[in-house]
Each structure stands twice: as C-alpha cells, then as structure tokens.
Scaffold this active site. Structure first.
Site, PDB file in Angstrom:
ATOM      1  N   GLY A  72     -37.725  -0.931   5.515  1.00 40.54           N
ATOM      2  CA  GLY A  72     -38.571  -2.113   5.444  1.00 40.54           C
ATOM      3  C   GLY A  72     -37.708  -3.352   5.390  1.00 40.54           C
ATOM      4  O   GLY A  72     -36.501  -3.289   5.113  1.00 40.54           O
ATOM      5  N   ARG A  73     -38.322  -4.503   5.674  1.00 41.26           N
ATOM      6  CA  ARG A  73     -37.572  -5.748   5.662  1.00 41.26           C
ATOM      7  C   ARG A  73     -38.519  -6.911   5.408  1.00 41.26           C
ATOM      8  O   ARG A  73     -39.725  -6.805   5.680  1.00 41.26           O
ATOM      9  CB  ARG A  73     -36.834  -5.964   6.984  1.00 41.26           C
ATOM     10  CG  ARG A  73     -37.749  -6.113   8.186  1.00 41.26           C
ATOM     11  CD  ARG A  73     -37.121  -5.676   9.457  1.00 41.26           C
ATOM     12  NE  ARG A  73     -36.719  -4.298   9.439  1.00 41.26           N
ATOM     13  CZ  ARG A  73     -37.535  -3.267   9.656  1.00 41.26           C
ATOM     14  NH1 ARG A  73     -38.820  -3.484   9.900  1.00 41.26           N
ATOM     15  NH2 ARG A  73     -37.096  -2.045   9.615  1.00 41.26           N
ATOM     16  N   ASP A  99     -48.463  -1.581  12.221  1.00 37.85           N
ATOM     17  CA  ASP A  99     -47.238  -2.094  12.821  1.00 37.85           C
ATOM     18  C   ASP A  99     -47.272  -2.070  14.351  1.00 37.85           C
ATOM     19  O   ASP A  99     -46.702  -2.954  14.998  1.00 37.85           O
ATOM     20  CB  ASP A  99     -46.007  -1.376  12.279  1.00 37.85           C
ATOM     21  CG  ASP A  99     -46.082   0.139  12.350  1.00 37.85           C
ATOM     22  OD1 ASP A  99     -47.015   0.679  12.980  1.00 37.85           O
ATOM     23  OD2 ASP A  99     -45.210   0.797  11.745  1.00 37.85           O
ATOM     24  N   THR A 140     -39.816   4.781  15.330  1.00 39.48           N
ATOM     25  CA  THR A 140     -39.987   6.159  14.887  1.00 39.48           C
ATOM     26  C   THR A 140     -40.911   6.902  15.845  1.00 39.48           C
ATOM     27  O   THR A 140     -40.681   8.057  16.194  1.00 39.48           O
ATOM     28  CB  THR A 140     -40.548   6.198  13.459  1.00 39.48           C
ATOM     29  OG1 THR A 140     -39.651   5.522  12.583  1.00 39.48           O
ATOM     30  CG2 THR A 140     -40.737   7.616  12.977  1.00 39.48           C
ATOM     31  N   ASN A 176     -49.458   8.321  21.931  1.00 41.56           N
ATOM     32  CA  ASN A 176     -48.422   8.516  20.913  1.00 41.56           C
ATOM     33  C   ASN A 176     -47.419   9.549  21.404  1.00 41.56           C
ATOM     34  O   ASN A 176     -47.801  10.630  21.846  1.00 41.56           O
ATOM     35  CB  ASN A 176     -49.036   9.026  19.610  1.00 41.56           C
ATOM     36  CG  ASN A 176     -49.498   7.925  18.706  1.00 41.56           C
ATOM     37  OD1 ASN A 176     -50.256   7.064  19.117  1.00 41.56           O
ATOM     38  ND2 ASN A 176     -49.038   7.945  17.477  1.00 41.56           N
ATOM     39  N   GLY A 207     -36.702  -0.971  18.149  1.00 40.93           N
ATOM     40  CA  GLY A 207     -35.317  -0.533  18.113  1.00 40.93           C
ATOM     41  C   GLY A 207     -34.850   0.163  19.372  1.00 40.93           C
ATOM     42  O   GLY A 207     -33.672   0.067  19.747  1.00 40.93           O
TER      43      GLY A 207
END
Length: 485
Positions: free
Chosen positions: A14-15, A235, A257, A294, A401
């Site tokens: 987390g951030r 998210d 992820t 997904n 990412g």
C-alpha cells in the site's frame, strides 16, 4: 497549491501518494509505502486490516511532517472482501482474504439453489470462486446473524477514519449481488444468503464528499485536516480512470497482481455468450461499465520470486527471461491450481509435466513461461472482446506495474498485433486523485483528467514488429490446446 492524497492499497503493498497541480501538470510524491499480504491461521487466510489502518495513520502523520496542513483524501483497495459490524459499530471477527478456500464447497451449493446463468443475467458479474456472494454464503451464519452491517474493505477504512458508513458502487458491483436493471441489491440473491437490504449501507457514487476525518484522530495523531472524498474504491475502477486514453478505439490492461483486460463501455453486456466466456460488467465511475476479463497476473511472478528467496529483483527476472528461447513452455494462467498453491514454481512445473512440455528448470525459464503465457492470454482475450462487442481496439493501454516489463509489453504487441501504450505505472493512484480533483472543481471531467495524465507522464509505445510470425502462430495453436484441456 492544493494537496490531494490517494490511499492506494493492493494485495501486496500500500502507499499514500500526494498529488499537486504544477504548471498545468500533475505531480506525484510518494509519502509512505508499506507491506500488505494475507496470513494463514487455522486453515484460513486473513488480512490484517488493523495494520492497514495504522499504516494510513502513519502515512498521514508523514504528510503533516512534509508540510501538508490540509488536503482531500481518497481510498482504493482490492475488491470483494468485507468486514462485519455489530450493533455498536465494532468489527466482528477477522477479514477473510479472497484466496481463502472456504468458498470451494459454497459455489456448487449456491448454484444448486440458484443457477449461475440466472445470477449472471441479474448481475453481469463473472464467475470467480471468491465473489462476495460465495464468501457470504460460506460465512459463519451466527456471525452473519449478529452483524448489523456489511462493509467492503475500503468502505470500512473510510468508516474508521470518518465514522460514516457507505457502500461505494464500483466496489459493490463486484459482490455479484447488484441488479443491473434496478441498480441496487437484488432481493432474491440477498434472500439466498438470508440477508436483508438494511445490512448494506446506501450505495454511494464516486465523487461524493464524505466530510472530515474524525477530529479526535487529528488531535491524537497529529494529522492534517482531511476532507474525505469517495473515490472509485475498487482499485481496478481507479486504474481505468487513470488510463491516458483518448477517443473511443482503445482497450486497457491493468497489470498488477491481477491482469484486467477490457473495454470501457456506457452499457453492460450480460449476454449468454459473455457469460460463457466469463466476462464481467463491473460498474465504473461516471456512468461507465468495465467489460473485462480477469487473468492471474503478476501474482504468478511474485510467488515465483518468493520461491527463489527473493534473490532476484523483478527487473532481473525479466532479463533472465529474455535470455531464454520464447514459447518453450506455456501455462493456462487462469487455471484455479495457480490461485494459491503451496509453491507456485513447483505447480508450474507440474503443469508442464502433465501437459507434455519441457519443464522450466531455472528462474529465467519459469519467468519466460509466465510472460509468454500472459502475452498469449492477452491476445486470446482481445480477440474475444472484439467478437463479443463488435469493437476492435486499435491501441492497448497497459497501466500499473506490468507497464515496466518491456519484454511483456513488446511481446504482447507482437503476439496480438496491436500497438501498446505502456504507462503510467501509478494509474490507480492517478484515477483516485482525478476523482478528488473533479469533485473539488480543479478539473472538469474525466476526459480533461486523462489529458492531464498524458501531459504529465511519459508513456512508452510498442508497435508490432511483424517478426517470428510462424513461431507465434504455432504458439497460439499450442496455447489454444492448453485452454481447451
């Protein structure tokens, strides 16, 4: 200069990210970063939700030290998981992690009482064994009966900060409990769970101004004065808002992820064909729908890296993979065996043995198997998206990412024959911040926000090279055989 703070929590970290407008561009500053992950106890998987709350407070303390006296604040996390609150507003029990196996028996029991075809017709949400529908069905009935309210994870974190309860709609849509037509919880599905509508707070739109953080928290912890704004708390919903796209002919791939590949639409598409191919219609901000698939994404390489004692960075694993011949070994990334295996590397090797393929025996070979298989997955699902919707995207925007993985981005362009725009990596935090800025009047709408992102961040373009055509065609054939097994 106004400060906007995004709390962005994923399955592994987390951030807190500060956003400011500077000379017509959006500048980001990471304030605080922390680890996240589920733990296993007594045969079940749980999140440490109290740890996440403490880290948010620590991040806000750090924001104050950086000179932030006032800001808006928005939260996004992963979907489907929830907390139960009792009559006093206290949490009942732990927060289960979606990778917990308790739903495996619940799925056939739910479908025996309510066929999945009917569930999909109502909700438009794909079948995943960890959908909230199955989680609640598997939950201890005594705890459910004792619960006054059910809050999804980001809603619960907002509640801890503000004392206000709400049910943000982009995340609520992932529960497989919302009716596409009535745009509310479906009474029949709630009845299947033995739950009343009153156990779920009012559905709340992204952009809603929730009020200030609790004054006692500001005093006790020395926090900035924060106005809480409800973002797109799922998210993926925030990540799609942060896609720097223009026009209508584009697809997105939110690569973290999970890999979420799809189209942004103004209407849902809950057809039998979409159900058969297991596509979902998650609600987005500002009247949109995310029609997507997904795919198990960077979770695969995260677990492999862990298997090797984290001796290689992700960048090093990409370099090692580049030295391995492509398409030597392939895997079905969405096979349930890869959801939460004891050891990912060994599970991949077992899959290759069972399917008569060379067994990857080095970190680079395992990584190459993952990246090649992901690129082929993206190709398959882009073709399916076109068939199902009649829309042929000209560009694939890869954000998150995975946009840093040049091998995977170029290979995706080559295999799928599509132009890839990679970046920015912080699209989820950016989408979170854009909602705050729209709500605060700093920008007009999401179109202006996406243009702001294009001006503010570097984006790398990968075009199909047109090489290795025979090799790619053979890999596509082999991959189709694996998916058909």
């Amino acid at each position: 200069m106004r400060d906007y703070v995004a709390v962005d929590i994923g399955a592994s970290s987390g951030r807190l990210v500060r956003g400011t407008l500077q000379d017509g561009r959006l500048a980001l500053q990471e304030i605080h970063r922390f680890e996240n992950g589920f733990s296993e106890r007594d045969g079940h998987c749980y999140w440490d939700i109290d740890h996440l709350y403490r880290e948010i407070l620590r991040g806000l303390q750090q924001a104050k030290k950086l000179g932030i006296e006032r800001c808006t604040l928005g939260i996004d996390t992963w979907a489907v998981d929830y907390a139960l609150l009792d009559e006093k507003g206290e949490r009942i029990g732990e927060v289960y992690a979606y990778r917990d196996s308790r739903t495996l028996e619940a799925v056939p029991q739910v479908h025996a009482a309510y066929p999945f075809a009917r569930i999909y017709e109502i909700t438009g949400i794909q079948h995943l064994t960890f959908n909230t529908l199955y989680q609640l069905y598997a939950h201890d009935p005594k705890e459910l009966a004792a619960a006054k309210e059910v809050l999804l994870v980001p809603d619960y974190l907002y509640y801890l900060l503000s004392g206000r309860k709400m049910n943000e709609l982009t995340n609520a849509s992932t529960t497989a409990l919302l009716n596409l037509q009535t745009r509310d919880y479906d009474p029949d599905l709630l009845g299947l769970l033995g739950l009343s509508r009153s156990k779920f707070p009012a559905l709340t739109e992204p952009g809603t101004r929730l009020g200030s953080i609790k004054p006692e928290l500001v005093r006790e912890y020395g926090l900035p004065e924060c106005e809480l704004i409800v973002t797109a708390t799922h998210d993926t919903a925030s990540a799609v808002l942060g896609v720097p796209a223009s026009g209508a002919s584009w697809a997105y791939l939110s690569s973290g992820t999970w890999s979420l590949i799809g189209l942004e639409r103004q209407t849902p598409l809950a057809t039998p064909e979409a159900m058969e191919r297991n596509y979902t219609n998650e609600w987005g901000a500002y009247g949109t729908y995310r029609f997507l698939k997904n795919i198990m994404g960077m979770w695969l390489i995260q677990e492999v890296r862990k298997d090797y004692g984290k001796q290689h960075s992700y960048a090093e694993l990409v370099e090692l993979a580049e030295a391995v011949p492509p398409f030597r070994s392939l895997m079905n990334c969405n096979d349930d065996r890869f959801l939460n295996p004891v050891q990912m590397t060994e599970e991949i090797r077992r899959f290759c043995v069972e399917t008569g393929q060379p067994v990857p025996d080095t970190p680079g070979a395992v990584a190459r198997c993952i990246f090649d298989s992901l690129a082929l997955s993206y190709d398959v699902y882009l073709q399916e998206l076109e068939r199902l919707t009649g829309q042929k995207p000209e560009t694939l925007h890869i954000v998150g990412g995975g946009a840093n993985n040049g091998l995977l981005c170029q290979w995706t362009a080559d295999v799928a024959g599509i132009s890839v725009e990679a970046g920015p990596t912080e699209s989820t935090a950016l989408g979170n911040l854009l909602v705050q800025m729209i709500s605060s009047g700093a920008i007009r709408d999401i179109g202006e926000g996406r243009e702001l992102i294009r001006r503010s961040f570097s984006i790398r373009t990968y075009v199909p090279r047109g090489t290795n055509a025979d090799q790619i065609a053979e890999a596509r054939r082999r991959f189709a055989d694996l998916l058909a097994r």
